[in-house]
Motif scaffolding. Structure first.
Motif, PDB file in Angstrom:
ATOM      1  N   GLY A  39     -25.161  40.637 -33.557  1.00 18.10           N
ATOM      2  CA  GLY A  39     -25.913  40.617 -34.801  1.00 18.10           C
ATOM      3  C   GLY A  39     -25.438  41.707 -35.738  1.00 18.10           C
ATOM      4  O   GLY A  39     -24.329  42.232 -35.589  1.00 18.10           O
ATOM      5  N   THR A  40     -26.303  42.052 -36.664  1.00 16.93           N
ATOM      6  CA  THR A  40     -25.973  43.055 -37.671  1.00 16.93           C
ATOM      7  C   THR A  40     -27.146  44.008 -37.883  1.00 16.93           C
ATOM      8  O   THR A  40     -28.281  43.692 -37.542  1.00 16.93           O
ATOM      9  N   THR A  72     -29.808  48.283 -18.731  1.00 16.28           N
ATOM     10  CA  THR A  72     -29.673  48.690 -20.119  1.00 16.28           C
ATOM     11  C   THR A  72     -28.200  48.684 -20.535  1.00 16.28           C
ATOM     12  O   THR A  72     -27.308  48.793 -19.694  1.00 16.28           O
ATOM     13  N   SER A  73     -27.988  48.542 -21.820  1.00 12.05           N
ATOM     14  CA  SER A  73     -26.648  48.596 -22.396  1.00 12.05           C
ATOM     15  C   SER A  73     -26.795  49.136 -23.813  1.00 12.05           C
ATOM     16  O   SER A  73     -27.828  48.935 -24.450  1.00 12.05           O
ATOM     17  N   GLN A  74     -25.762  49.825 -24.290  1.00  7.96           N
ATOM     18  CA  GLN A  74     -25.829  50.409 -25.631  1.00  7.96           C
ATOM     19  C   GLN A  74     -24.476  50.303 -26.320  1.00  7.96           C
ATOM     20  O   GLN A  74     -23.436  50.462 -25.697  1.00  7.96           O
ATOM     21  N   VAL A  75     -24.515  50.023 -27.623  1.00  5.24           N
ATOM     22  CA  VAL A  75     -23.319  50.047 -28.484  1.00  5.24           C
ATOM     23  C   VAL A  75     -23.729  50.606 -29.836  1.00  5.24           C
ATOM     24  O   VAL A  75     -24.910  50.804 -30.104  1.00  5.24           O
ATOM     25  N   HIS A  76     -22.730  50.842 -30.694  1.00  4.73           N
ATOM     26  CA  HIS A  76     -22.964  51.259 -32.068  1.00  4.73           C
ATOM     27  C   HIS A  76     -22.411  50.189 -33.000  1.00  4.73           C
ATOM     28  O   HIS A  76     -21.421  49.530 -32.672  1.00  4.73           O
ATOM     29  N   THR A  77     -23.047  50.035 -34.155  1.00 10.50           N
ATOM     30  CA  THR A  77     -22.542  49.074 -35.133  1.00 10.50           C
ATOM     31  C   THR A  77     -21.233  49.584 -35.729  1.00 10.50           C
ATOM     32  O   THR A  77     -21.001  50.793 -35.821  1.00 10.50           O
ATOM     33  N   ASP A  78     -20.388  48.638 -36.133  1.00  2.61           N
ATOM     34  CA  ASP A  78     -19.108  48.990 -36.745  1.00  2.61           C
ATOM     35  C   ASP A  78     -19.279  49.206 -38.247  1.00  2.61           C
ATOM     36  O   ASP A  78     -20.404  49.200 -38.765  1.00  2.61           O
ATOM     37  N   ILE A  79     -18.201  49.335 -38.943  1.00  4.85           N
ATOM     38  CA  ILE A  79     -18.228  49.602 -40.385  1.00  4.85           C
ATOM     39  C   ILE A  79     -18.912  48.488 -41.184  1.00  4.85           C
ATOM     40  O   ILE A  79     -19.444  48.714 -42.266  1.00  4.85           O
ATOM     41  N   ASN A  80     -18.925  47.273 -40.623  1.00  4.61           N
ATOM     42  CA  ASN A  80     -19.578  46.129 -41.270  1.00  4.61           C
ATOM     43  C   ASN A  80     -20.998  45.899 -40.769  1.00  4.61           C
ATOM     44  O   ASN A  80     -21.606  44.869 -41.059  1.00  4.61           O
ATOM     45  N   THR A  84     -21.973  43.778 -30.751  1.00  7.14           N
ATOM     46  CA  THR A  84     -22.018  42.792 -29.672  1.00  7.14           C
ATOM     47  C   THR A  84     -22.281  43.533 -28.370  1.00  7.14           C
ATOM     48  O   THR A  84     -21.610  44.516 -28.064  1.00  7.14           O
ATOM     49  N   LEU A  85     -23.270  43.066 -27.635  1.00  6.28           N
ATOM     50  CA  LEU A  85     -23.612  43.605 -26.322  1.00  6.28           C
ATOM     51  C   LEU A  85     -23.404  42.515 -25.278  1.00  6.28           C
ATOM     52  O   LEU A  85     -23.801  41.363 -25.510  1.00  6.28           O
ATOM     53  N   TYR A 129     -23.080  31.708 -19.498  1.00  5.51           N
ATOM     54  CA  TYR A 129     -23.320  32.680 -20.566  1.00  5.51           C
ATOM     55  C   TYR A 129     -24.414  32.159 -21.493  1.00  5.51           C
ATOM     56  O   TYR A 129     -24.423  31.002 -21.848  1.00  5.51           O
ATOM     57  N   PHE A 130     -25.296  33.047 -21.898  1.00  5.85           N
ATOM     58  CA  PHE A 130     -26.332  32.739 -22.875  1.00  5.85           C
ATOM     59  C   PHE A 130     -26.035  33.581 -24.113  1.00  5.85           C
ATOM     60  O   PHE A 130     -25.916  34.804 -24.022  1.00  5.85           O
ATOM     61  N   TYR A 131     -25.893  32.930 -25.251  1.00  9.56           N
ATOM     62  CA  TYR A 131     -25.514  33.596 -26.495  1.00  9.56           C
ATOM     63  C   TYR A 131     -26.707  33.740 -27.433  1.00  9.56           C
ATOM     64  O   TYR A 131     -27.390  32.765 -27.717  1.00  9.56           O
ATOM     65  N   VAL A 132     -26.934  34.966 -27.888  1.00  9.33           N
ATOM     66  CA  VAL A 132     -27.926  35.245 -28.913  1.00  9.33           C
ATOM     67  C   VAL A 132     -27.124  35.799 -30.089  1.00  9.33           C
ATOM     68  O   VAL A 132     -26.690  36.948 -30.072  1.00  9.33           O
TER      69      VAL A 132
END
Length: 144
Positions: A39-40, A72-80, A84-85, A129-132
């Motif tokens: 997502g965004t 748990t899982s963690q990421v950071h948003t990119d420049i846009n 994706t997790l 795989y389940f895609y959200v």
């Protein structure tokens, strides 16, 4: 001419039989399921993409309505503002809480909850795989 049509019918029959034998049926049950959440994050007021927002995915695997395994899982948003997790290794339906927070404390924290039943149009029966794909956060600036 009859021989020609008879040969064509036989050729079509053999081709159809070969194709039907080569198709692999999808498994009804996977040993392990994976969720892919994307997502965004953007500014609620003007839609500007937000970079470096922390996205946390908390999952609880459910068995007879009780939580069994928490991941748990963690990421950071990119420049846009995109993220994706991917989290794998589930065998039962899960519930998820997805939280977006700003490490600079300019924006208020936002969250979404969802339950993944391993069925429906976003589930790929071939891969497990389940895609959200529409987990979007519209974050508000904190009042100073």
């Amino acid at each position: 001419m009859k021989l020609y049509f008879a040969n064509m019918i036989m050729l079509l029959s053999v081709t159809m039989a070969a194709l039907s034998c080569s198709k692999e049926l999808p498994p009804e049950r996977h040993e392990s399921y994976t969720i892919v959440v994307s997502g965004t994050a953007s500014d609620k007021a003007d839609g500007t993409p937000l970079q470096n927002i922390e996205i946390h995915l908390y999952t609880a695997e459910l068995l007879a309505g009780e939580e069994v395994k928490i991941s748990t899982s963690q990421v950071h948003t990119d420049i846009n503002g995109l993220f994706t997790l991917i989290l794998a290794g589930f065998s039962e339906p899960i519930s998820c809480k997805i939280t977006a927070s700003d490490p600079n404390s300019v924006y208020s924290t936002a969250q979404q909850e969802l339950r993944i039943p391993w069925s429906g149009p976003s589930f790929d029966i071939y891969t497990g795989y389940f895609y959200v794909n529409d987990c979007d956060f519209y974050m508000e600036k904190k009042i100073k």
